[in-house]
Write a protein that holds these residues in place. Structure first.
Motif, mmCIF file in Angstrom:
data_model
loop_
_atom_site.group_PDB
_atom_site.id
_atom_site.type_symbol
_atom_site.label_atom_id
_atom_site.label_comp_id
_atom_site.label_asym_id
_atom_site.label_seq_id
_atom_site.Cartn_x
_atom_site.Cartn_y
_atom_site.Cartn_z
ATOM 1 N N SER A 87 -44.878 43.631 -28.079
ATOM 2 C CA SER A 87 -43.911 43.624 -27.317
ATOM 3 C C SER A 87 -43.539 44.456 -25.689
ATOM 4 O O SER A 87 -43.175 44.337 -24.976
ATOM 5 C CB SER A 87 -43.390 43.642 -27.642
ATOM 6 N N GLN A 88 -44.124 45.666 -26.243
ATOM 7 C CA GLN A 88 -44.211 46.593 -25.270
ATOM 8 C C GLN A 88 -45.313 46.082 -23.578
ATOM 9 O O GLN A 88 -44.002 46.569 -22.968
ATOM 10 C CB GLN A 88 -45.020 47.822 -25.597
ATOM 11 N N GLU A 126 -46.374 45.993 -31.928
ATOM 12 C CA GLU A 126 -45.632 46.401 -31.617
ATOM 13 C C GLU A 126 -45.786 46.439 -29.816
ATOM 14 O O GLU A 126 -45.022 46.817 -29.044
ATOM 15 C CB GLU A 126 -44.446 47.572 -31.630
ATOM 16 N N ASP A 134 -42.417 44.317 -21.396
ATOM 17 C CA ASP A 134 -41.649 44.742 -21.209
ATOM 18 C C ASP A 134 -41.648 46.005 -20.000
ATOM 19 O O ASP A 134 -41.347 45.830 -19.560
ATOM 20 C CB ASP A 134 -40.639 45.639 -21.852
ATOM 21 N N GLN A 161 -38.103 38.195 -21.647
ATOM 22 C CA GLN A 161 -40.287 39.133 -21.989
ATOM 23 C C GLN A 161 -40.670 37.939 -21.174
ATOM 24 O O GLN A 161 -42.398 38.999 -20.481
ATOM 25 C CB GLN A 161 -40.584 39.443 -23.087
ATOM 26 N N VAL A 185 -43.836 40.526 -34.784
ATOM 27 C CA VAL A 185 -43.091 41.286 -34.014
ATOM 28 C C VAL A 185 -42.600 40.527 -32.931
ATOM 29 O O VAL A 185 -42.653 38.969 -32.643
ATOM 30 C CB VAL A 185 -44.712 41.635 -32.658
ATOM 31 N N ARG A 186 -41.203 40.885 -32.931
ATOM 32 C CA ARG A 186 -40.613 40.234 -32.209
ATOM 33 C C ARG A 186 -40.496 40.120 -30.752
ATOM 34 O O ARG A 186 -40.378 40.554 -30.009
ATOM 35 C CB ARG A 186 -38.943 40.623 -32.901
ATOM 36 N N ILE A 187 -40.672 38.690 -29.873
ATOM 37 C CA ILE A 187 -40.662 38.845 -28.810
ATOM 38 C C ILE A 187 -39.631 37.667 -28.270
ATOM 39 O O ILE A 187 -39.022 37.168 -29.073
ATOM 40 C CB ILE A 187 -42.314 38.158 -28.320
ATOM 41 N N HIS A 188 -38.397 38.282 -26.970
ATOM 42 C CA HIS A 188 -37.700 37.327 -26.369
ATOM 43 C C HIS A 188 -37.919 36.250 -25.793
ATOM 44 O O HIS A 188 -38.522 37.283 -24.679
ATOM 45 C CB HIS A 188 -36.731 38.924 -25.946
#
Ligand SMILES: [Zn+2]
Ligand SMILES: [Zn+2]
Length: 392
Positions: A293-294, A290, A297, A324, A317-320
């Motif tokens: 991903s943080q 996570e 952001d 992102q 982990v999900r990444i956009h």
């Protein structure tokens, strides 16, 4: 970075190792004690391993300190692939050169002598002939490299640091500790210092930039210190527990954020601290997926993210990609291992700044070989940031 007053110097520290007579107190033996990890989850035990046959170009190192880091906990849980258990753990160590059958010189051409306090690059056998070494020049990805304390089996000899002595095979890159650098300051930084050195270099931190470091373990702490030394105007450390955030401030963090703050609020806080834009550079040294991903952001548009904490497979982990990465026009860099250059320059830097960056104080516990299992437990339970094995 801010001057850190009140830090004890090596001279006044009652825990500092007495190096007087270090060279003449050593008597070669047939057997040396070593802490052995026989299999994942197995209890650590002490064995006597035979002294190596010291071929030309090799050396025997009497171990002063060998570190216990998160990698060793991963080893104990069987989370690294290609580990030939049983092993003698301990990849970063410092000690005294005890036997040198033939002359060896350092990188400056200066001969080593018995009694020299040295460390060595844990990676051995980088081939210099493969595609990674020669064409893409990323030697930390050389498939032939082996690592002391990780990818050598105990049956091959004294090739890990949790032992009274280490066999430095021919070609091992040995470095003398600069006179101003105490063995404890170096081992307090340990592999986290060298890993962070590589990460901060990958991050290309520039003067007056803002840097966020995710994670306040040994790598994160050194990433904070090195970012501050590199001239970052603001260094924000994010992680738990509170005691490690306090320590990060002593390492050079200007601000800290705890994990009790929800992720979106952490990102908002970083924007608040960086003129509404997000950080120029984010270094992920947390290890949790996570955190990556943080990082995406909280980096500013056009900023840089370096991922060095995902040393073992802890999941995805999900990444956009649109929001992102693509739209933010950012750069994401991985960072794997470290090479001799990182080790060598880490030593010079720690010698120069070891009096004000409290690397030495990261050592939270000292353990004998027989207590290596306790050391592993203390690191795993985060009771200490760093533990060291003191074989003598
Ligand atoms: Zn190679
Ligand atoms: Zn390590």
């Amino acid at each position: 970075m801010r001057r850190m007053d009140g830090i004890k110097t090596d001279q006044s520290d009652p825990l500092a190792f007495d190096l007087s007579g270090a060279s003449n107190s050593f008597m070669p033996r047939q057997l040396y004690r070593a802490a052995v990890m026989s299999a994942p989850h197995a209890d650590m035990h002490v064995e006597e391993l035979p002294a190596p046959h010291l071929e030309p170009g090799s050396a025997l190192l009497r171990v002063l300190f060998s570190e216990v880091c998160g990698t060793d906990v991963h080893l104990h849980h069987g989370r690294l692939s290609g580990v030939p258990y049983p092993i003698v753990p301990g990849h970063v160590s410092v000690g005294v050169l005890a036997e040198l059958p033939t002359p060896i010189a350092d990188v400056n051409g200066e001969p080593f002598r018995e009694g020299d306090v040295v460390t060595f690059l844990d990676v051995h056998g980088t081939c210099g002939r493969c595609y990674e070494c020669l064409v893409t020049r990323q030697t930390t990805r050389c498939p032939h490299r082996r690592v002391y304390g990780i990818t050598f089996g105990a049956g091959e000899g004294l090739l890990g640091g949790w032992a009274e002595a280490i066999w430095l095979k021919p070609g091992v890159h040995i470095v003398r500790l600069p006179a101003a650098l105490s063995p404890e300051t170096f081992i307090g930084g340990g592999c986290g210092l060298v890993t962070a050195f590589h990460a901060v270099e990958r991050a290309e931190v520039r003067l007056a930039q803002s840097v966020v470091v995710l994670g306040v373990g040994p790598v994160g702490q050194s990433a904070v210190a090195l970012s501050a030394l590199a001239g970052a105007e603001r260094v924000i450390a994010i992680g738990d527990p509170a005691s490690r955030r306090d320590f990060a401030r002593r390492m050079g963090a200007t601000d800290t954020i705890g994990l009790d703050v929800p992720p979106n609020d952490r990102a908002a806080r970083v924007r608040e601290l960086t003129g509404g834009r997000g950080a120029d550079v984010v270094i992920e040294a947390a290890g949790a997926p996570e955190a990556v991903s943080q990082a995406l952001d909280i980096v500013r548009d056009g900023g840089r993210v370096v991922v060095c904490g995902q040393y073992t497979d802890t999941g995805d982990v999900r990444i956009h990609p649109h929001w992102q990465i693509n739209r933010k026009h950012i750069e994401v860099r991985g960072c794997w291992g470290s090479d001799f250059s990182h080790l060598y320059r880490s030593l010079q830097l720690a010698a120069r700044f070891g009096d004000r960056v409290p690397w030495k104080e990261m050592i939270g516990g000292r353990y004998t070989l027989a207590d290596a299992g306790k050391a592993l437990g203390a690191v795993e339970r985060r009771e200490v940031t760093k533990a060291v094995i003191v074989p003598a």
